[in-house]
Write a protein that holds these residues in place. Structure first.
Motif, PDB file in Angstrom:
ATOM      1  N   HIS A 135       0.713  -1.325  -0.053  1.00 43.17           N
ATOM      2  CA  HIS A 135      -0.048  -0.038   0.158  1.00 43.17           C
ATOM      3  C   HIS A 135       0.947   1.274  -0.167  1.00 43.17           C
ATOM      4  CE1 HIS A 135       1.071   1.000   4.319  1.00 43.17           C
ATOM      5  NE2 HIS A 135       1.071  -0.090   4.221  1.00 43.17           N
ATOM      6  N   GLY A 136       0.103   2.384   0.128  1.00 42.43           N
ATOM      7  CA  GLY A 136       0.789   3.684   0.276  1.00 42.43           C
ATOM      8  C   GLY A 136       0.025   4.566   1.163  1.00 42.43           C
ATOM      9  N   ASP A 146       3.099  -5.081  11.482  1.00 42.96           N
ATOM     10  CA  ASP A 146       3.047  -6.370  11.787  1.00 42.96           C
ATOM     11  C   ASP A 146       3.702  -7.186  10.758  1.00 42.96           C
ATOM     12  OD1 ASP A 146       1.508  -6.046   9.601  1.00 42.96           O
ATOM     13  OD2 ASP A 146      -0.519  -6.247  10.469  1.00 42.96           O
ATOM     14  N   GLY A 147       4.513  -6.919  10.122  1.00 39.62           N
ATOM     15  CA  GLY A 147       4.884  -7.874   8.935  1.00 39.62           C
ATOM     16  C   GLY A 147       4.089  -8.107   7.918  1.00 39.62           C
ATOM     17  N   LEU A 148       2.986  -7.850   7.919  1.00 40.58           N
ATOM     18  CA  LEU A 148       1.854  -7.766   6.763  1.00 40.58           C
ATOM     19  C   LEU A 148       1.683  -6.730   5.781  1.00 40.58           C
ATOM     20  CD1 LEU A 148      -0.568  -9.916   8.691  1.00 40.58           C
ATOM     21  CD2 LEU A 148       1.039 -10.783   7.197  1.00 40.58           C
ATOM     22  N   HIS A 149       2.291  -5.669   6.313  1.00 40.24           N
ATOM     23  CA  HIS A 149       2.165  -4.397   5.466  1.00 40.24           C
ATOM     24  C   HIS A 149       3.492  -3.820   4.961  1.00 40.24           C
ATOM     25  CE1 HIS A 149      -1.237  -4.547   8.012  1.00 40.24           C
ATOM     26  NE2 HIS A 149      -2.006  -3.803   7.056  1.00 40.24           N
ATOM     27  N   ILE A 150       3.485  -3.476   3.692  1.00 40.03           N
ATOM     28  CA  ILE A 150       4.636  -2.762   2.945  1.00 40.03           C
ATOM     29  C   ILE A 150       4.083  -1.559   2.614  1.00 40.03           C
ATOM     30  CG2 ILE A 150       6.012  -2.979   1.162  1.00 40.03           C
ATOM     31  CD1 ILE A 150       5.919  -6.020   1.354  1.00 40.03           C
ATOM     32  N   ASN A 151       4.414  -0.295   3.173  1.00 36.11           N
ATOM     33  CA  ASN A 151       4.277   0.991   2.849  1.00 36.11           C
ATOM     34  C   ASN A 151       5.155   1.457   1.927  1.00 36.11           C
ATOM     35  OD1 ASN A 151       3.472   3.684   2.671  1.00 36.11           O
ATOM     36  ND2 ASN A 151       3.832   4.063   4.862  1.00 36.11           N
ATOM     37  N   CYS A 152       4.742   1.594   0.541  1.00 37.11           N
ATOM     38  CA  CYS A 152       5.397   2.152  -0.553  1.00 37.11           C
ATOM     39  C   CYS A 152       5.329   3.678  -0.954  1.00 37.11           C
ATOM     40  CB  CYS A 152       5.065   1.256  -1.864  1.00 37.11           C
ATOM     41  SG  CYS A 152       5.301  -0.415  -1.877  1.00 37.11           S
TER      42      CYS A 152
END
Length: 192
Positions: A135-136, A146-152
């Motif tokens: 996501h952004g 939580d290791g389940l989200h990648i902020n782009c």
């Protein structure tokens, strides 16, 4: 863990390339540039800043690659300078609507897109334990840890797109709950 894109998205995977993610470039947005100026002090105007973003993206994302922008594009004239073979957009809260972007993007989506088992693309981060959420939107980067989200969001990835194969190889997909296993276990518990 291996992954395979769902059939509707297999065409995103180029034969000799990669899929890259980038979010919130806010091209042409002077107000946003002023907020980001703290990260890149040597840039003295929004046009120079946006051209730096284009240069950085194009150094990473090649002419055979697919670039997925996870919202808040801004001025579409800058998108024309991106050299990716395919350009995909997940609309963000600052975007104008799908028809406005149809001339510069190959595909435009108005909401969350699940591209493979355990991979979901969104603009705003969502809480969905069955997938890694790429996501952004979160410029503060105070969201999920939580290791389940990648902020782009551009400023949180040093203005350099993130590669899907690197995400998969990192092992993050193992952190998700298997939705099928959970349903089976709940059914078994219910029968007891």
């Amino acid at each position: 863990m291996a992954y395979e894109l769902y059939p509707a998205f297999k065409h995103w995977m180029p034969t000799n390339g990669n899929i890259w993610f980038y979010s919130d470039p806010h091209f042409g947005d002077k107000e946003n540039w002023l907020l980001r100026k703290q990260f890149i002090r040597a840039i003295d105007n929004v046009e120079a800043f946006d051209n730096l973003q284009i240069t950085t993206i194009n150094k990473t994302c090649g002419k055979n690659d697919t670039l997925v922008i996870l919202g808040d594009v801004g001025d579409i004239e800058y998108v024309k300078k991106l050299r990716a073979k395919k350009k995909i957009l997940i609309l963000g809260n600052h975007d104008q609507g799908a028809s406005y972007y149809a001339t510069v993007f190959d595909e435009v989506y108005a909401g969350p897109v699940i591209i493979a088992e355990r991979l979901i693309l969104t603009h705003e981060p969502i809480d969905f334990p069955y997938s890694v959420n790429i996501h952004g939107h979160d410029h503060s980067n105070h969201g999920f840890k939580d290791g389940l989200h990648i902020n782009c969001c551009a400023e949180h990835i040093n203005y350099t797109p993130i590669c899907l194969s690197h995400i998969v190889k990192s092992g993050l997909l193992k952190n998700t709950i298997n939705i099928h296993r959970e349903a089976i276990d709940k059914a078994k518990d219910h029968k007891k």
